[in-house]
Design an enzyme around this catalytic site. Structure first.
Site, PDB file in Angstrom:
ATOM      1  N   TYR A   5     -46.206 -13.611  19.917  1.00  0.00           N
ATOM      2  CA  TYR A   5     -46.709 -14.989  19.947  1.00  0.00           C
ATOM      3  C   TYR A   5     -46.979 -15.527  18.529  1.00  0.00           C
ATOM      4  O   TYR A   5     -46.604 -16.662  18.196  1.00  0.00           O
ATOM      5  CB  TYR A   5     -47.976 -15.063  20.808  1.00  0.00           C
ATOM      6  CG  TYR A   5     -48.655 -16.400  20.760  1.00  0.00           C
ATOM      7  CD1 TYR A   5     -48.123 -17.501  21.418  1.00  0.00           C
ATOM      8  CD2 TYR A   5     -49.823 -16.593  20.019  1.00  0.00           C
ATOM      9  CE1 TYR A   5     -48.729 -18.755  21.350  1.00  0.00           C
ATOM     10  CE2 TYR A   5     -50.436 -17.831  19.939  1.00  0.00           C
ATOM     11  CZ  TYR A   5     -49.885 -18.904  20.605  1.00  0.00           C
ATOM     12  OH  TYR A   5     -50.477 -20.144  20.508  1.00  0.00           O
ATOM     13  N   SER A  52     -47.173 -24.767  17.642  1.00  0.00           N
ATOM     14  CA  SER A  52     -47.109 -24.886  19.102  1.00  0.00           C
ATOM     15  C   SER A  52     -45.799 -25.466  19.632  1.00  0.00           C
ATOM     16  O   SER A  52     -45.534 -25.370  20.829  1.00  0.00           O
ATOM     17  CB  SER A  52     -48.252 -25.763  19.607  1.00  0.00           C
ATOM     18  OG  SER A  52     -49.352 -24.974  19.929  1.00  0.00           O
ATOM     19  N   VAL A  61     -49.863 -27.794  15.264  1.00  0.00           N
ATOM     20  CA  VAL A  61     -50.881 -28.017  14.231  1.00  0.00           C
ATOM     21  C   VAL A  61     -50.325 -28.017  12.802  1.00  0.00           C
ATOM     22  O   VAL A  61     -51.041 -28.341  11.871  1.00  0.00           O
ATOM     23  CB  VAL A  61     -52.070 -27.023  14.286  1.00  0.00           C
ATOM     24  CG1 VAL A  61     -52.942 -27.255  15.483  1.00  0.00           C
ATOM     25  CG2 VAL A  61     -51.598 -25.593  14.221  1.00  0.00           C
ATOM     26  N   LYS A  73     -43.624 -23.269  21.643  1.00  0.00           N
ATOM     27  CA  LYS A  73     -43.912 -22.939  23.048  1.00  0.00           C
ATOM     28  C   LYS A  73     -42.855 -23.517  23.985  1.00  0.00           C
ATOM     29  O   LYS A  73     -42.593 -22.959  25.052  1.00  0.00           O
ATOM     30  CB  LYS A  73     -45.301 -23.464  23.431  1.00  0.00           C
ATOM     31  CG  LYS A  73     -46.438 -22.726  22.717  1.00  0.00           C
ATOM     32  CD  LYS A  73     -47.773 -23.421  22.907  1.00  0.00           C
ATOM     33  CE  LYS A  73     -48.883 -22.676  22.171  1.00  0.00           C
ATOM     34  NZ  LYS A  73     -50.138 -23.442  22.125  1.00  0.00           N
ATOM     35  N   TYR A  78     -51.748 -31.363  23.671  1.00  0.00           N
ATOM     36  CA  TYR A  78     -53.123 -30.878  23.808  1.00  0.00           C
ATOM     37  C   TYR A  78     -53.844 -31.751  24.838  1.00  0.00           C
ATOM     38  O   TYR A  78     -53.274 -32.075  25.865  1.00  0.00           O
ATOM     39  CB  TYR A  78     -53.831 -30.848  22.441  1.00  0.00           C
ATOM     40  CG  TYR A  78     -53.002 -30.132  21.395  1.00  0.00           C
ATOM     41  CD1 TYR A  78     -52.707 -28.778  21.542  1.00  0.00           C
ATOM     42  CD2 TYR A  78     -52.479 -30.797  20.302  1.00  0.00           C
ATOM     43  CE1 TYR A  78     -51.942 -28.113  20.609  1.00  0.00           C
ATOM     44  CE2 TYR A  78     -51.710 -30.130  19.357  1.00  0.00           C
ATOM     45  CZ  TYR A  78     -51.441 -28.791  19.524  1.00  0.00           C
ATOM     46  OH  TYR A  78     -50.672 -28.130  18.609  1.00  0.00           O
TER      47      TYR A  78
HETATM   48  N1  GLU Z   1     -50.862 -20.580  16.191  1.00  0.00           N
HETATM   49  C1  GLU Z   1     -51.770 -21.510  16.719  1.00  0.00           C
HETATM   50  C2  GLU Z   1     -52.729 -20.844  17.654  1.00  0.00           C
HETATM   51  O1  GLU Z   1     -52.282 -20.217  18.575  1.00  0.00           O
HETATM   52  C3  GLU Z   1     -51.021 -22.603  17.423  1.00  0.00           C
HETATM   53  C4  GLU Z   1     -51.699 -23.822  17.149  1.00  0.00           C
HETATM   54  C5  GLU Z   1     -50.966 -25.041  17.660  1.00  0.00           C
HETATM   55  O2  GLU Z   1     -49.997 -25.514  17.050  1.00  0.00           O
HETATM   56  O3  GLU Z   1     -51.449 -25.555  18.676  1.00  0.00           O
HETATM   57  O4  GLU Z   1     -53.908 -20.937  17.519  1.00  0.00           O
END
Ligand code: GLU
Length: 304
Positions: free
Chosen positions: A189, A64, A258, A67, A240
């Site tokens: 993505y 993530s 994650v 992003k 999060y």
């Molecule tokens: N590839 C993970 C997903 O989209 C990202 C998880 C993360 O790092 O929040 O579920």
């Protein structure tokens, strides 16, 4: 004078001894098989020497954290148009939550929850001729490191297990907030999430957010005002549903993934990356959160 090396060494030794190191993400084997003992920190000071400890040079899945970089790329090119299709409010919900998206008519709360990052991915897929290649090049350029790669196996496994991401993309499509095919956007993505970097590379990549838009080498094309906004979204939405806790304990804008990475920064002062793959219940690196809390407490360096 702060003795950064002494502080990092002491944090490393103290936290490495902990028996409870959190739980490694288990949804794909490439993440599940990373040893819990891995732990590294890299501090990149804007106007000074850099410091590191532990496994700072071992690559891990940035997940993530990507992003922020995809949002930065879209924001630099599309300017405030990006906010026509997403908001900048913390969600208070897990990263892959869906009901809020339904209730709010397909406008994601912010660019760092999955639905928001998928909208950003859609913008980049529309905008770029070779989206995956050009995004990777952007990441390499802002970092000043041409060796950074996607992990193709991780991207493939993300696609196999990404049911909620497919659900989010389809929901966005039903609200007319996805221009391209679901498959094409998610392929982008899943690749962005699969990028591997080490603590040094992540600290170098985020240097621009602490250095008024100027990268380690060269310019990011982000204005100072855009950098301010990206940092604000990191502070309010970067962890999060634990962004409040991170601001409270650590007091820095940042982003976690994650894979167990956390990168945080103090404008004009430093970027710092911690990596420890064990996560807490909210999905943030367990030792990483503790390490950063100790770091800002011991150095008295935070935005507050
Ligand atoms: N590839 C993970 C997903 O989209 C990202 C998880 C993360 O790092 O929040 O579920």
């Amino acid at each position: 004078m702060i003795d950064y090396q002494e502080i990092l060494d002491a944090i490393y030794v103290k936290l490495q001894k902990r028996v409870d190191k959190g739980k490694v993400a288990s949804y794909i084997p490439e993440l599940a098989n990373v040893p819990k003992e891995k732990f590294g920190i890299y501090l990149n000071r804007i106007k000074g020497e850099n410091f590191c400890v532990g496994d700072w040079d071992k690559p891990f899945s940035i997940q993530s954290i990507s992003k922020v970089l995809s949002f930065a790329m879209a924001f630099a090119r599309l300017k405030n148009q990006v906010f026509r299709r997403l908001d900048v409010e913390p969600s208070g919900n897990p990263f892959n939550h869906l009901s809020l998206l339904e209730m709010e008519n397909g406008i994601p709360r912010n660019p760092f929850i999955n639905s928001g990052a998928i909208v950003i991915a859609d913008m980049l897929v529309t905008l770029l001729e070779e989206p995956k290649e050009e995004f990777l090049q952007f990441v390499r350029d802002v970092t000043g490191d041409q060796t950074i790669q996607y992990n193709i196996k991780v991207a493939a496994n993300e696609a196999e297990t990404g049911f909620r991401n497919y659900a989010a993309a389809n929901l966005l499509k039903s609200f007319d907030n996805l221009e391209n095919d679901v498959e094409r956007v998610l392929d982008f993505y899943f690749h962005q999430c699969s990028i591997e970097m080490n603590c040094k590379q992540l600290s170098d990549a985020f240097y621009l957010f602490a250095n008024r838009g100027k990268c380690m080498r060269g310019n990011s094309q982000l204005t100072l005002n855009q950098v301010k906004r990206i940092n604000a979204i990191m502070l309010t939405c970067g962890f999060y549903d634990e962004a409040g806790e991170f601001a409270f304990e650590v007091g820095l804008p940042g982003k976690s993934g994650v894979g167990g990475g956390i990168v945080a920064l103090l404008p004009n002062e430093f970027t710092i990356t911690c990596w420890s793959p064990g996560l807490n219940e909210k999905g943030n690196s367990y030792l990483g959160m503790l390490a950063l809390e100790e770091f800002t407490t011991q150095t008295n360096l935070s935005i507050f």
